[in-house]
Design an enzyme around this catalytic site. Structure first.
Site: not given
Ligand code: DGY
Length: 310
Positions: A149-151, A226, A228, A257, A275, A277
């Site tokens: 996707g985008r990332i 990066t 979940r 977490e 967490h 990124a």
């Protein structure tokens, strides 16, 4: 507002609303949050705030939950749908920062940067040695993107400068200008030197990478997460690393977490981050202001740009 945000986000809301701001880095427990939301039209939440049906039911006027994150697995989106409550997120603005950090982790783990830093600080550096702290090459290797996707695509774009072959697996179709091969997850895991995860957390992606998938990876491969934490079975990963397959991991997210499996804490082949990124100052501030803007849109009868349940 459930917890501390950049002040700019508060300034956007104040001309439009009476803001009940929980100005603390510690969140409210469920009972306290239920008590706080009874009269609110909007909740600005963070990924550490579970927004459950009970919270929504305590807020009969609720119109929008603006989550300060691209991920929204902390919000029961189905329950929001049933109650006619909009849920918004903050996509796009954190894509590049997240991709930058994914690369920071990738390079740090492959070239053993945290270990090297500790080595120098501990006064253990005696002399230049031919095999001192040697790591793995990144350039010229095969990068597997799970979730292009985008990332994922932003991570893949950066790989062009490292002369890498790119494999992808996921629901999104690949843009024509991206030099990548779409393959099955198993093929990606078996052929990649570096596997980077970029899928949202859903029931389908929970433990997407478990013992079976880890066993498919190359012995010296690197797993980067990066996305979940629960996308990876953390216990299975700790066992897999102990048995040498994959060879290393770089983790920014964890199943529970801020708790991290003790075996991962002790493993020298793992690079850990809390967490972070999306954590460039500019990006985190924009995430906060975007969430406030979404609330202002809803309060003024406008459609916010990023509705996840619309
Ligand atoms: C997000 O936006 O979902 C990120 O995990 C926050 O860093």
């Amino acid at each position: 507002m459930t917890r501390y945000v950049y002040p700019e986000a508060l300034a956007i809301l104040e001309p439009h609303a009476d803001v009940d701001y929980h100005d603390s880095r510690d969140g409210l427990d469920s009972a306290a949050l239920r008590a706080r939301v009874t009269g609110v039209d909007a909740i600005v939440s963070q990924l550490t705030d579970p927004i459950t049906p009970e919270i929504m039911d305590a807020a009969p006027r609720l119109k929008v939950i603006a989550n300060v994150a691209v991920g929204f697995d902390n919000v029961d989106v189905g329950a929001a749908m049933e109650r006619g409550v909009l849920v918004t997120n903050t996509p796009g603005i954190l894509t590049e920062a997240t991709a930058d950090f994914t690369w920071a982790l990738m390079l740090a783990a492959a070239r053993r940067v945290p270990e090297a830093d500790r080595f120098v600080r501990d006064g253990r550096w005696r002399q230049w040695e031919i095999d001192l702290l040697c790591g793995q090459d990144v350039h010229g290797k095969t990068l597997g993107i799970v979730g292009p996707g985008r990332i994922g695509r932003a991570v893949a774009r950066r790989a062009a400068g490292f002369d890498m072959r790119i494999l992808c697996h996921g629901r999104s179709s690949l843009p024509d200008d991206m030099d990548a091969e779409a393959v099955s997850l198993d093929a990606l895991l078996a052929s990649s030197d570096i596997v980077s995860l970029h899928v949202p957390l859903t029931p389908q992606t929970h433990h997407l990478i478990g013992a079976r998938e880890l066993a498919l990876m190359k012995p010296d491969a690197l797993l980067v997460n990066t996305a979940r934490g629960p996308v990876v079975d953390e216990g299975a990963l700790a066992e897999a690393l102990a048995s040498g397959r994959p060879g290393a991991a770089a983790l920014d997210v964890f199943e529970d977490e801020p708790r991290v499996d003790a075996r991962l804490l002790e493993c020298p082949d793992v690079v850990l981050a809390p967490h972070l990124a999306s954590a460039s100052g500019a990006t985190r501030m924009r995430m906060c202001t975007m969430a406030s803007e979404s609330v202002v849109d809803v309060l003024n009868g406008r459609q916010p740009p990023h509705i996840v349940n619309g």
